[in-house]
Write a protein that holds these residues in place. Structure first.
Motif, PDB file in Angstrom:
ATOM      1  N   GLY A   9       0.824  -1.207   0.000  1.00 41.62           N
ATOM      2  CA  GLY A   9       0.000   0.000   0.000  1.00 41.62           C
ATOM      3  C   GLY A   9       0.854   1.251   0.000  1.00 41.62           C
ATOM      4  N   PHE A  10       1.852   1.297   0.880  1.00 38.57           N
ATOM      5  CA  PHE A  10       2.756   2.445   0.910  1.00 38.57           C
ATOM      6  C   PHE A  10       3.571   2.562  -0.376  1.00 38.57           C
ATOM      7  CE2 PHE A  10       2.392   2.189   5.656  1.00 38.57           C
ATOM      8  CZ  PHE A  10       1.804   3.438   5.806  1.00 38.57           C
ATOM      9  N   LEU A  11       3.961   1.433  -0.936  1.00 44.50           N
ATOM     10  CA  LEU A  11       4.723   1.447  -2.173  1.00 44.50           C
ATOM     11  C   LEU A  11       3.897   2.045  -3.315  1.00 44.50           C
ATOM     12  CD1 LEU A  11       7.336   0.552  -3.647  1.00 44.50           C
ATOM     13  CD2 LEU A  11       6.141  -1.591  -4.147  1.00 44.50           C
ATOM     14  N   TYR A  12       2.650   1.606  -3.444  1.00 43.91           N
ATOM     15  CA  TYR A  12       1.800   2.147  -4.510  1.00 43.91           C
ATOM     16  C   TYR A  12       1.473   3.622  -4.272  1.00 43.91           C
ATOM     17  CZ  TYR A  12       1.035  -2.046  -7.221  1.00 43.91           C
ATOM     18  OH  TYR A  12       1.212  -3.112  -8.053  1.00 43.91           O
ATOM     19  N   PHE A  13       1.317   4.037  -3.018  1.00 47.00           N
ATOM     20  CA  PHE A  13       1.076   5.451  -2.745  1.00 47.00           C
ATOM     21  C   PHE A  13       2.295   6.286  -3.124  1.00 47.00           C
ATOM     22  CE2 PHE A  13      -2.845   4.630  -0.831  1.00 47.00           C
ATOM     23  CZ  PHE A  13      -3.452   5.841  -0.547  1.00 47.00           C
ATOM     24  N   PHE A  14       3.476   5.775  -2.862  1.00 44.13           N
ATOM     25  CA  PHE A  14       4.692   6.494  -3.236  1.00 44.13           C
ATOM     26  C   PHE A  14       4.809   6.614  -4.752  1.00 44.13           C
ATOM     27  CE2 PHE A  14       9.174   6.294  -4.506  1.00 44.13           C
ATOM     28  CZ  PHE A  14       9.603   7.516  -4.005  1.00 44.13           C
ATOM     29  N   ILE A  15       4.571   5.522  -5.461  1.00 44.89           N
ATOM     30  CA  ILE A  15       4.652   5.536  -6.922  1.00 44.89           C
ATOM     31  C   ILE A  15       3.616   6.497  -7.506  1.00 44.89           C
ATOM     32  CG2 ILE A  15       4.316   4.122  -8.993  1.00 44.89           C
ATOM     33  CD1 ILE A  15       5.518   1.779  -7.375  1.00 44.89           C
ATOM     34  N   TYR A  48      -3.226   4.878  -6.812  1.00 45.73           N
ATOM     35  CA  TYR A  48      -3.873   5.210  -5.540  1.00 45.73           C
ATOM     36  C   TYR A  48      -4.978   4.207  -5.216  1.00 45.73           C
ATOM     37  CZ  TYR A  48      -1.567   9.721  -4.810  1.00 45.73           C
ATOM     38  OH  TYR A  48      -0.660  10.699  -4.562  1.00 45.73           O
ATOM     39  N   MET A  49      -5.743   3.814  -6.226  1.00 42.12           N
ATOM     40  CA  MET A  49      -6.811   2.839  -6.017  1.00 42.12           C
ATOM     41  C   MET A  49      -6.234   1.504  -5.545  1.00 42.12           C
ATOM     42  SD  MET A  49      -9.604   1.369  -8.699  1.00 42.12           S
ATOM     43  CE  MET A  49      -8.366   0.428  -9.580  1.00 42.12           C
ATOM     44  N   ILE A  50      -5.152   1.069  -6.161  1.00 43.32           N
ATOM     45  CA  ILE A  50      -4.525  -0.190  -5.747  1.00 43.32           C
ATOM     46  C   ILE A  50      -3.976  -0.066  -4.334  1.00 43.32           C
ATOM     47  CG2 ILE A  50      -2.594  -1.755  -6.223  1.00 43.32           C
ATOM     48  CD1 ILE A  50      -3.005  -1.105  -9.215  1.00 43.32           C
ATOM     49  N   GLY A  51      -3.390   1.084  -4.002  1.00 40.25           N
ATOM     50  CA  GLY A  51      -2.893   1.305  -2.644  1.00 40.25           C
ATOM     51  C   GLY A  51      -3.999   1.226  -1.613  1.00 40.25           C
ATOM     52  N   PHE A  52      -5.155   1.847  -1.897  1.00 39.83           N
ATOM     53  CA  PHE A  52      -6.290   1.759  -0.978  1.00 39.83           C
ATOM     54  C   PHE A  52      -6.761   0.316  -0.815  1.00 39.83           C
ATOM     55  CE2 PHE A  52      -7.240   6.380  -1.820  1.00 39.83           C
ATOM     56  CZ  PHE A  52      -7.043   6.778  -0.504  1.00 39.83           C
ATOM     57  N   ARG A  53      -6.740  -0.442  -1.880  1.00 40.36           N
ATOM     58  CA  ARG A  53      -7.154  -1.849  -1.774  1.00 40.36           C
ATOM     59  C   ARG A  53      -6.198  -2.648  -0.892  1.00 40.36           C
ATOM     60  NH1 ARG A  53      -9.697  -3.952  -7.454  1.00 40.36           N
ATOM     61  NH2 ARG A  53     -11.418  -2.495  -7.453  1.00 40.36           N
ATOM     62  N   TYR A  54      -4.903  -2.367  -1.001  1.00 36.48           N
ATOM     63  CA  TYR A  54      -3.949  -3.065  -0.133  1.00 36.48           C
ATOM     64  C   TYR A  54      -4.141  -2.675   1.326  1.00 36.48           C
ATOM     65  CZ  TYR A  54      -1.081  -5.516  -3.547  1.00 36.48           C
ATOM     66  OH  TYR A  54      -0.626  -6.400  -4.496  1.00 36.48           O
ATOM     67  N   PHE A  55      -4.434  -1.406   1.599  1.00 37.58           N
ATOM     68  CA  PHE A  55      -4.699  -1.007   2.983  1.00 37.58           C
ATOM     69  C   PHE A  55      -5.976  -1.658   3.504  1.00 37.58           C
ATOM     70  CE2 PHE A  55      -2.006   2.886   2.138  1.00 37.58           C
ATOM     71  CZ  PHE A  55      -0.975   2.447   2.951  1.00 37.58           C
TER      72      PHE A  55
END
Length: 64
Positions: A9-15, A48-55
C-alpha cells in the motif's frame, strides 16, 4: 519471503505520488493539459486505487 499488504500500500502510494509530481511538471512545461499529462494522472489514480485496496486488505487481515 512475503511482504505485508501495508508495505505494498505504501509502495503504490509512493509511486502514485511520483506520477502526480511528473504530471505537474509536464503541465507546467507544456502550459496545458496534453495527452501525456492526462495519461500520467490516470496512472496515478490507478496506483492510488490499488494502494487503498492493499490497505483495506491489511485491515481485514488484522481483524482475523
Amino acid at each position: 519471503m512475503t511482504r505485508s499488504p501495508r508495505f505494498f500500500g505504501f509502495l503504490y502510494f509512493f509511486i502514485a505520488t511520483v506520477f502526480v509530481y511528473f504530471a505537474i511538471q509536464q503541465n507546467n512545461r507544456t502550459e496545458g493539459w496534453d495527452f501525456f499529462t492526462i495519461l500520467l494522472m490516470s496512472v496515478a489514480a490507478i496506483d492510488y486505487m490499488i494502494g487503498f485496496r492493499y490497505f483495506s486488505l491489511a485491515s481485514k487481515q488484522k481483524k482475523k
